[in-house]
Design a protein around this motif. Sequence first.
Motif, PDB file in Angstrom:
ATOM      1  N   TYR A 187       8.466  -6.723  -4.650  1.00 40.86           N
ATOM      2  CA  TYR A 187       8.861  -5.915  -5.796  1.00 40.86           C
ATOM      3  C   TYR A 187      10.340  -6.103  -6.089  1.00 40.86           C
ATOM      4  CZ  TYR A 187       4.733  -2.814  -6.100  1.00 40.86           C
ATOM      5  OH  TYR A 187       3.494  -2.292  -6.299  1.00 40.86           O
ATOM      6  N   SER A 188      10.706  -5.972  -7.357  1.00 43.84           N
ATOM      7  CA  SER A 188      12.121  -5.855  -7.698  1.00 43.84           C
ATOM      8  C   SER A 188      12.538  -4.438  -7.306  1.00 43.84           C
ATOM      9  CB  SER A 188      12.333  -6.060  -9.196  1.00 43.84           C
ATOM     10  OG  SER A 188      11.785  -4.976  -9.921  1.00 43.84           O
ATOM     11  N   VAL A 189      13.832  -4.192  -7.223  1.00 41.92           N
ATOM     12  CA  VAL A 189      14.312  -2.853  -6.865  1.00 41.92           C
ATOM     13  C   VAL A 189      13.827  -1.827  -7.885  1.00 41.92           C
ATOM     14  CG1 VAL A 189      16.379  -1.430  -6.552  1.00 41.92           C
ATOM     15  CG2 VAL A 189      16.312  -3.751  -5.634  1.00 41.92           C
ATOM     16  N   ILE A 190      13.877  -2.177  -9.151  1.00 39.65           N
ATOM     17  CA  ILE A 190      13.428  -1.248 -10.200  1.00 39.65           C
ATOM     18  C   ILE A 190      11.944  -0.934 -10.040  1.00 39.65           C
ATOM     19  CG2 ILE A 190      13.021  -1.026 -12.688  1.00 39.65           C
ATOM     20  CD1 ILE A 190      15.644  -2.647 -13.061  1.00 39.65           C
ATOM     21  N   ARG A 191      11.134  -1.953  -9.839  1.00 39.41           N
ATOM     22  CA  ARG A 191       9.689  -1.745  -9.685  1.00 39.41           C
ATOM     23  C   ARG A 191       9.380  -0.919  -8.439  1.00 39.41           C
ATOM     24  NH1 ARG A 191       5.761   0.300 -10.539  1.00 39.41           N
ATOM     25  NH2 ARG A 191       3.733  -0.511 -10.045  1.00 39.41           N
ATOM     26  N   TYR A 192      10.153  -1.150  -7.377  1.00 44.07           N
ATOM     27  CA  TYR A 192       9.968  -0.383  -6.141  1.00 44.07           C
ATOM     28  C   TYR A 192      10.179   1.112  -6.412  1.00 44.07           C
ATOM     29  CZ  TYR A 192      11.001   1.751  -1.657  1.00 44.07           C
ATOM     30  OH  TYR A 192      11.013   2.601  -0.587  1.00 44.07           O
ATOM     31  N   TYR A 193      11.296   1.440  -7.074  1.00 43.23           N
ATOM     32  CA  TYR A 193      11.575   2.861  -7.328  1.00 43.23           C
ATOM     33  C   TYR A 193      10.590   3.458  -8.336  1.00 43.23           C
ATOM     34  CZ  TYR A 193      15.540   2.790  -4.264  1.00 43.23           C
ATOM     35  OH  TYR A 193      16.317   2.702  -3.137  1.00 43.23           O
ATOM     36  N   GLN A 194      10.060   2.652  -9.245  1.00 43.54           N
ATOM     37  CA  GLN A 194       9.005   3.152 -10.135  1.00 43.54           C
ATOM     38  C   GLN A 194       7.763   3.506  -9.321  1.00 43.54           C
ATOM     39  OE1 GLN A 194       8.672  -0.149 -12.840  1.00 43.54           O
ATOM     40  NE2 GLN A 194      10.045   0.786 -14.342  1.00 43.54           N
ATOM     41  N   ALA A 195       7.422   2.644  -8.364  1.00 42.05           N
ATOM     42  CA  ALA A 195       6.258   2.906  -7.511  1.00 42.05           C
ATOM     43  C   ALA A 195       6.476   4.152  -6.665  1.00 42.05           C
ATOM     44  CB  ALA A 195       5.976   1.691  -6.615  1.00 42.05           C
ATOM     45  N   THR A 217       0.847  -1.197   0.000  1.00 38.74           N
ATOM     46  CA  THR A 217       0.000   0.000   0.000  1.00 38.74           C
ATOM     47  C   THR A 217       0.884   1.249   0.000  1.00 38.74           C
ATOM     48  OG1 THR A 217      -0.056   0.154   2.403  1.00 38.74           O
ATOM     49  CG2 THR A 217      -1.768  -1.197   1.347  1.00 38.74           C
ATOM     50  N   VAL A 218       0.266   2.380  -0.235  1.00 38.23           N
ATOM     51  CA  VAL A 218       0.970   3.660  -0.196  1.00 38.23           C
ATOM     52  C   VAL A 218       1.616   3.847   1.178  1.00 38.23           C
ATOM     53  CG1 VAL A 218       0.652   6.173  -0.250  1.00 38.23           C
ATOM     54  CG2 VAL A 218      -0.518   4.723  -1.919  1.00 38.23           C
ATOM     55  N   VAL A 219       0.877   3.532   2.226  1.00 43.05           N
ATOM     56  CA  VAL A 219       1.390   3.680   3.589  1.00 43.05           C
ATOM     57  C   VAL A 219       2.612   2.795   3.801  1.00 43.05           C
ATOM     58  CG1 VAL A 219       0.848   3.343   6.031  1.00 43.05           C
ATOM     59  CG2 VAL A 219      -0.849   4.371   4.511  1.00 43.05           C
ATOM     60  N   GLU A 220       2.555   1.551   3.322  1.00 47.09           N
ATOM     61  CA  GLU A 220       3.684   0.632   3.488  1.00 47.09           C
ATOM     62  C   GLU A 220       4.916   1.099   2.726  1.00 47.09           C
ATOM     63  OE1 GLU A 220       1.274  -3.549   4.158  1.00 47.09           O
ATOM     64  OE2 GLU A 220       1.615  -2.836   2.115  1.00 47.09           O
ATOM     65  N   LEU A 221       4.725   1.591   1.507  1.00 47.47           N
ATOM     66  CA  LEU A 221       5.863   2.092   0.730  1.00 47.47           C
ATOM     67  C   LEU A 221       6.500   3.305   1.404  1.00 47.47           C
ATOM     68  CD1 LEU A 221       4.487   1.800  -2.910  1.00 47.47           C
ATOM     69  CD2 LEU A 221       6.337   0.469  -1.904  1.00 47.47           C
ATOM     70  N   LEU A 222       5.662   4.212   1.883  1.00 47.06           N
ATOM     71  CA  LEU A 222       6.193   5.400   2.549  1.00 47.06           C
ATOM     72  C   LEU A 222       6.876   5.041   3.863  1.00 47.06           C
ATOM     73  CD1 LEU A 222       3.346   7.953   1.821  1.00 47.06           C
ATOM     74  CD2 LEU A 222       5.647   7.905   0.828  1.00 47.06           C
ATOM     75  N   LEU A 226       5.299  10.423  -5.909  1.00 46.40           N
ATOM     76  CA  LEU A 226       5.733  11.820  -5.802  1.00 46.40           C
ATOM     77  C   LEU A 226       4.708  12.803  -6.353  1.00 46.40           C
ATOM     78  CD1 LEU A 226       9.518  11.508  -6.651  1.00 46.40           C
ATOM     79  CD2 LEU A 226       8.395  11.464  -4.428  1.00 46.40           C
ATOM     80  N   THR A 227       3.833  12.338  -7.226  1.00 45.57           N
ATOM     81  CA  THR A 227       2.797  13.217  -7.779  1.00 45.57           C
ATOM     82  C   THR A 227       1.404  12.845  -7.273  1.00 45.57           C
ATOM     83  OG1 THR A 227       2.625  11.796  -9.726  1.00 45.57           O
ATOM     84  CG2 THR A 227       4.115  13.704  -9.881  1.00 45.57           C
ATOM     85  N   ASP A 228       1.347  11.968  -6.287  1.00 42.05           N
ATOM     86  CA  ASP A 228       0.072  11.495  -5.741  1.00 42.05           C
ATOM     87  C   ASP A 228      -0.326  12.344  -4.530  1.00 42.05           C
ATOM     88  OD1 ASP A 228      -2.072  10.133  -4.697  1.00 42.05           O
ATOM     89  OD2 ASP A 228      -1.065   8.196  -4.591  1.00 42.05           O
ATOM     90  N   PRO A 229      -1.425  13.098  -4.638  1.00 44.90           N
ATOM     91  CA  PRO A 229      -1.856  13.931  -3.508  1.00 44.90           C
ATOM     92  C   PRO A 229      -2.145  13.119  -2.247  1.00 44.90           C
ATOM     93  CG  PRO A 229      -3.144  14.439  -5.482  1.00 44.90           C
ATOM     94  CD  PRO A 229      -2.301  13.245  -5.797  1.00 44.90           C
ATOM     95  N   GLU A 230      -2.643  11.893  -2.418  1.00 43.72           N
ATOM     96  CA  GLU A 230      -2.922  11.035  -1.257  1.00 43.72           C
ATOM     97  C   GLU A 230      -1.625  10.728  -0.508  1.00 43.72           C
ATOM     98  OE1 GLU A 230      -4.416   6.550  -0.079  1.00 43.72           O
ATOM     99  OE2 GLU A 230      -4.273   7.112  -2.188  1.00 43.72           O
ATOM    100  N   ALA A 231      -0.570  10.402  -1.244  1.00 43.89           N
ATOM    101  CA  ALA A 231       0.722  10.093  -0.614  1.00 43.89           C
ATOM    102  C   ALA A 231       1.244  11.317   0.134  1.00 43.89           C
ATOM    103  CB  ALA A 231       1.731   9.635  -1.664  1.00 43.89           C
ATOM    104  N   PHE A 232       1.101  12.500  -0.468  1.00 41.31           N
ATOM    105  CA  PHE A 232       1.571  13.725   0.190  1.00 41.31           C
ATOM    106  C   PHE A 232       0.781  13.985   1.466  1.00 41.31           C
ATOM    107  CE2 PHE A 232       1.945  18.270   0.935  1.00 41.31           C
ATOM    108  CZ  PHE A 232       3.325  18.434   0.866  1.00 41.31           C
ATOM    109  N   SER A 233      -0.513  13.719   1.448  1.00 40.77           N
ATOM    110  CA  SER A 233      -1.314  13.953   2.656  1.00 40.77           C
ATOM    111  C   SER A 233      -0.976  12.939   3.759  1.00 40.77           C
ATOM    112  CB  SER A 233      -2.810  13.910   2.331  1.00 40.77           C
ATOM    113  OG  SER A 233      -3.199  12.603   1.981  1.00 40.77           O
ATOM    114  N   ILE A 236       7.694  12.559   1.285  1.00 43.87           N
ATOM    115  CA  ILE A 236       7.497  12.909  -0.128  1.00 43.87           C
ATOM    116  C   ILE A 236       8.359  14.107  -0.501  1.00 43.87           C
ATOM    117  CG2 ILE A 236       5.825  13.825  -1.800  1.00 43.87           C
ATOM    118  CD1 ILE A 236       5.497  10.838  -1.325  1.00 43.87           C
ATOM    119  N   THR A 237       8.413  15.116   0.357  1.00 47.91           N
ATOM    120  CA  THR A 237       9.242  16.295   0.088  1.00 47.91           C
ATOM    121  C   THR A 237      10.717  15.924   0.019  1.00 47.91           C
ATOM    122  OG1 THR A 237       7.609  17.722   1.156  1.00 47.91           O
ATOM    123  CG2 THR A 237       9.835  18.613   0.903  1.00 47.91           C
TER     124      THR A 237
END
Length: 106
Positions: free
Chosen positions: A60-68, A33-38, A73-80, A86-87
């Motif tokens: 995830y592979s390392v590449i897929r992780y960094y893609q996620a 989830t977004v929370v887990e990645l953050l 970075l442009t997801d308002p939900e992740a920023f909130s 995110i900053t």
Amino acid sequence: MTAEIALCAHRFEDGRYCMHPLKHTSHHHPKPTVVELLALEQKHPARTPAKQTAIAATGYSVIRYYQAINQLLTDPEAFSIDPHTITRIRQYRDERTAARRTRTTR
């Protein structure tokens, strides 16, 4: 003589069985989830072996992780959820981009 391939045989909730080769593990590791990645990014801000291990645990592979992470970075939900992380990642990305531009303009 034919080589035998081990099959996963994971049973889904609806009673079906996965018959992919055993190395197939996407259903064994649900998408983080977004929370887990953050949380992972907050706990391991630098690229270290511990972070590599944590990334592998997500499925995830390392590449897929960094893609996620890049998509967050442009997801308002992740920023909130975690504006500080995110900053920090955006600043790091911007610094890398600037350094790359400097190298290519010489």
